[in-house]
Write a protein that holds these residues in place. Structure first.
Motif, PDB file in Angstrom:
ATOM      1  N   ASP A  13       0.807  -1.236   0.000  1.00 57.09           N
ATOM      2  CA  ASP A  13       0.000   0.000   0.000  1.00 57.09           C
ATOM      3  C   ASP A  13       0.833   1.277   0.000  1.00 57.09           C
ATOM      4  O   ASP A  13       0.465   2.271   0.641  1.00 57.09           O
ATOM      5  CB  ASP A  13      -0.964   0.018   1.199  1.00 57.09           C
ATOM      6  N   VAL A  14       1.975   1.243  -0.711  1.00 55.00           N
ATOM      7  CA  VAL A  14       2.766   2.463  -0.894  1.00 55.00           C
ATOM      8  C   VAL A  14       2.310   3.125  -2.186  1.00 55.00           C
ATOM      9  O   VAL A  14       2.366   2.509  -3.246  1.00 55.00           O
ATOM     10  CB  VAL A  14       4.275   2.157  -0.970  1.00 55.00           C
ATOM     11  N   PRO A  15       1.820   4.368  -2.122  1.00 54.82           N
ATOM     12  CA  PRO A  15       1.368   5.044  -3.344  1.00 54.82           C
ATOM     13  C   PRO A  15       2.544   5.383  -4.263  1.00 54.82           C
ATOM     14  O   PRO A  15       3.349   6.262  -3.957  1.00 54.82           O
ATOM     15  CB  PRO A  15       0.680   6.311  -2.812  1.00 54.82           C
ATOM     16  N   ILE A  16       2.673   4.664  -5.390  1.00 54.95           N
ATOM     17  CA  ILE A  16       3.869   4.833  -6.228  1.00 54.95           C
ATOM     18  C   ILE A  16       3.879   6.162  -6.965  1.00 54.95           C
ATOM     19  O   ILE A  16       4.925   6.567  -7.485  1.00 54.95           O
ATOM     20  CB  ILE A  16       4.022   3.664  -7.231  1.00 54.95           C
ATOM     21  N   GLU A  17       2.722   6.866  -6.982  1.00 58.31           N
ATOM     22  CA  GLU A  17       2.730   8.182  -7.632  1.00 58.31           C
ATOM     23  C   GLU A  17       3.574   9.191  -6.854  1.00 58.31           C
ATOM     24  O   GLU A  17       3.967  10.240  -7.369  1.00 58.31           O
ATOM     25  CB  GLU A  17       1.310   8.712  -7.808  1.00 58.31           C
ATOM     26  N   LYS A  18       3.905   8.887  -5.604  1.00 54.54           N
ATOM     27  CA  LYS A  18       4.752   9.777  -4.794  1.00 54.54           C
ATOM     28  C   LYS A  18       6.238   9.500  -5.005  1.00 54.54           C
ATOM     29  O   LYS A  18       7.082  10.154  -4.427  1.00 54.54           O
ATOM     30  CB  LYS A  18       4.413   9.619  -3.310  1.00 54.54           C
ATOM     31  N   LEU A  19       6.534   8.485  -5.825  1.00 53.07           N
ATOM     32  CA  LEU A  19       7.921   8.087  -6.055  1.00 53.07           C
ATOM     33  C   LEU A  19       8.365   8.490  -7.450  1.00 53.07           C
ATOM     34  O   LEU A  19       7.565   8.590  -8.371  1.00 53.07           O
ATOM     35  CB  LEU A  19       8.053   6.567  -5.929  1.00 53.07           C
ATOM     36  N   LYS A  20       9.662   8.691  -7.598  1.00 52.43           N
ATOM     37  CA  LYS A  20      10.254   8.976  -8.902  1.00 52.43           C
ATOM     38  C   LYS A  20      11.118   7.790  -9.289  1.00 52.43           C
ATOM     39  O   LYS A  20      11.928   7.315  -8.487  1.00 52.43           O
ATOM     40  CB  LYS A  20      11.095  10.256  -8.817  1.00 52.43           C
ATOM     41  N   PHE A  21      10.933   7.275 -10.496  1.00 52.88           N
ATOM     42  CA  PHE A  21      11.716   6.132 -10.967  1.00 52.88           C
ATOM     43  C   PHE A  21      12.657   6.596 -12.077  1.00 52.88           C
ATOM     44  O   PHE A  21      12.231   7.244 -13.034  1.00 52.88           O
ATOM     45  CB  PHE A  21      10.797   5.030 -11.488  1.00 52.88           C
ATOM     46  N   VAL A  22      13.945   6.243 -11.930  1.00 49.61           N
ATOM     47  CA  VAL A  22      14.965   6.683 -12.882  1.00 49.61           C
ATOM     48  C   VAL A  22      15.818   5.483 -13.291  1.00 49.61           C
ATOM     49  O   VAL A  22      16.122   4.616 -12.462  1.00 49.61           O
ATOM     50  CB  VAL A  22      15.874   7.768 -12.256  1.00 49.61           C
ATOM     51  N   LYS A  23      16.211   5.427 -14.552  1.00 51.76           N
ATOM     52  CA  LYS A  23      17.121   4.393 -15.054  1.00 51.76           C
ATOM     53  C   LYS A  23      18.514   4.998 -15.175  1.00 51.76           C
ATOM     54  O   LYS A  23      18.661   6.115 -15.690  1.00 51.76           O
ATOM     55  CB  LYS A  23      16.620   3.892 -16.409  1.00 51.76           C
ATOM     56  N   GLY A  24      19.522   4.284 -14.709  1.00 47.52           N
ATOM     57  CA  GLY A  24      20.880   4.820 -14.681  1.00 47.52           C
ATOM     58  C   GLY A  24      21.367   5.327 -16.027  1.00 47.52           C
ATOM     59  O   GLY A  24      21.944   6.421 -16.127  1.00 47.52           O
ATOM     60  N   THR A  25      21.142   4.549 -17.077  1.00 54.80           N
ATOM     61  CA  THR A  25      21.655   4.938 -18.392  1.00 54.80           C
ATOM     62  C   THR A  25      20.926   6.150 -18.973  1.00 54.80           C
ATOM     63  O   THR A  25      21.347   6.685 -20.003  1.00 54.80           O
ATOM     64  CB  THR A  25      21.575   3.759 -19.389  1.00 54.80           C
ATOM     65  N   ASP A  26      19.864   6.605 -18.319  1.00 57.46           N
ATOM     66  CA  ASP A  26      19.187   7.828 -18.782  1.00 57.46           C
ATOM     67  C   ASP A  26      20.085   9.058 -18.624  1.00 57.46           C
ATOM     68  O   ASP A  26      19.927  10.046 -19.335  1.00 57.46           O
ATOM     69  CB  ASP A  26      17.877   8.055 -18.010  1.00 57.46           C
TER      70      ASP A  26
END
Length: 524
Positions: free
Chosen positions: A107-120
């Protein structure tokens, strides 16, 4: 609204260590949201121990922190190629799907998280220039020391492993965070970052460290050790089977993976007025609920809680966490992604045609053959070396020099069958040219060395191959490309003393296993 003291307590609870507490307090007193990142290298499949950082990330969000999750795809490749370049993007996609599914299950709201890929961003001009700047100030000693607990350690380390700590340090600056979160095994990388980022003109960050959760058998829970961990997609039956084998000695609270899981995952996720419930028959004490972890640990330590009852309860909680993930991964898209990102080892088919374009650095490139030592003598100029004449089915025996004089008596070498790597470039050893290498296992401190054990019935010249990896060996391995060193890193014996490469058995032409007297040791 929570006070800064309440936020700090939530941010730091259950952590093993925090570096930079004064800075943390200062930011929270400013009433500013703390920016944190957690990175994971996209290598082996995530398992239930990943709920430990997920649970802590939930704490960060409750404290109003801004959290970035980094899928460190480039790091996965640099760490001794734990993720092949061809699978990098697929494994990153798998990790993103799995991590998001885990967060939704708690139940962690993922809209509050930022997801980043290293090679970006790690391939940008600016980042690359900073990597070069770091190499001009970092010593080889510090780079190797920083990665000692995290980067795979091999006898001939690749340069990529030395770059790994520097890249992780630079991530803090390029992700624009106040703090980095990881396991306590990352401590040397964190202190490396604190030392070297300021030398590039960048700010020193805060570092949060979780304790390492023991695996089911005791010791670190690892993706590469099947019995030490529960996969996120394991069925309820598999969970039960693995928990039955789990180390859970009555009264023993040290190296107890189940107790650690309860402390660092279950209790932090319990809602208000919810506790850890154990269902028991009335004659065994009846049902009991522990409202704090300390109550649970004390009861177990005093042997008031039986390991069998405890395991059944943990099994129920784990299945409750995993069920939503299992359901998500029944979609055709995620089933296909799983198979592509983690392809099963190919089945051995002796009648199948050889691959025309096998994997570039596959173990098929190694020409390992069974040889019989027909003559052996001490090296004339070195008391640690033997000079052997080995029949490899070539007409004339080969001369091979081996450093076994201190480990295997001379009389035990004569007429012995051994595994020989035959396509190394010939090299002189104290004046005698060696045209191969006898493959052996050794313990960690190199006080015991044993040649691999060859099954009865084999003949000189028989080729040893790795299960599922057929192909034509190189005529001669190019020493400049370090082919042997790269492949040797994954040659080891398992807990049964069976020789493997990345979990696949080394086999004779009749598909009998090559073994050793030593288990869980490297082969070289």
């Amino acid at each position: 609204m929570a006070s800064w003291e309440e936020k700090q307590q939530m941010i730091t609870r259950n952590l093993q260590e925090t570096l930079g507490t004064d800075k943390l307090t200062s930011i929270l007193k400013e009433n500013r949201d703390l920016k944190i990142y957690w990175g994971t290298a996209t290598t082996g499949k995530p398992h239930v121990a990943y709920f430990v950082p997920m649970s802590k990330i939930a704490d960060f969000l409750r404290a109003g922190c801004e959290v970035t999750i980094l899928f460190a795809d480039l790091h996965a490749y640099l760490d001794n190629m734990k993720a092949p370049w061809s699978l990098l993007e697929l494994r990153t996609q798998y990790y993103e799907a799995a991590i998001k599914a885990m967060l939704r299950s708690i139940d962690v709201p993922i809209e509050k998280l930022k997801f980043v890929k290293g090679t970006d961003y790690q391939l940008s001009k600016e980042y690359t220039l900073d990597v070069y700047k770091l190499t001009s100030v970092v010593t080889q000693h510090d780079a190797k020391k920083a990665g000692a607990e995290v980067v795979k350690q091999v006898e001939y380390p690749l340069l990529s492993g030395l770059l790994y700590p520097g890249l992780q340090a630079l991530d803090e600056e390029y992700l624009k965070v106040d703090a980095q979160f990881g396991g306590v095994d990352q401590r040397k990388i964190f202190t490396f970052s604190e030392k070297y980022l300021p030398q590039l003109g960048y700010e020193k960050r805060i570092h949060f460290m979780n304790p390492m959760v023991p695996g089911l058998a005791g010791g670190k829970m690892s993706s590469s050790e099947e019995d030490s961990k529960i996969d996120l997609l394991d069925s309820a039956a598999n969970v039960k089977k693995k928990l039955k084998k789990a180390f859970c000695e009555p009264g023993n609270i040290a190296d107890n993976g189940l107790l650690s899981f309860a402390k660092h995952v279950l209790f932090p996720l319990f809602k208000e007025n919810e506790g850890f419930t154990v269902s028991r028959k009335p004659e065994n004490g009846g049902d009991v609920t522990y409202n704090t972890y300390q109550e649970l640990e004390t009861s177990f330590a005093e042997e008031k809680l039986h390991p069998g009852d405890f395991k059944i309860s943990v099994e129920g909680y784990i299945n409750r966490l995993l069920e939503p993930i299992r359901k998500e991964f029944t979609s055709p898209e995620l089933i296909a992604l799983t198979e592509k990102a983690y392809p099963p080892p190919a089945k051995v088919n002796k009648n199948a045609p050889k691959q025309e374009n096998p994997a570039e650095d596959g173990p098929h490139r190694l020409d390992i053959r069974i040889g019989k030592i027909v003559d052996v003598a001490m090296h004339p100029d070195a008391d640690t070396l033997y000079v052997e004449k080995i029949d490899l089915g070539e007409g004339e025996p080969r001369t091979v020099v081996s450093g076994l004089a201190k480990f295997v008596p001379l009389e035990e070498m004569k007429d012995r069958n051994v595994a020989v790597l035959c396509n190394l470039k010939p090299a002189k050893m104290r004046g005698v040219e060696s045209k191969g290498m006898v493959l052996c296992t050794s313990n960690e401190d190199h006080t015991v060395v044993e040649p691999l054990v060859i099954p009865d019935g084999c003949k000189p010249g028989d080729r040893i191959f790795v299960e599922g990896n057929q192909g034509t060996p190189d005529d001669q391995l190019n020493p400049k490309k370090k082919v042997w060193e790269k492949l040797q890193a994954d040659l080891k014996t398992n807990s049964n003393g069976e020789a493997t490469w990345k979990g696949c058995f080394l086999l004779t032409p009749s598909e009998e296993k090559i073994t050793s007297k030593l288990s869980n040791c490297s082969i070289k």
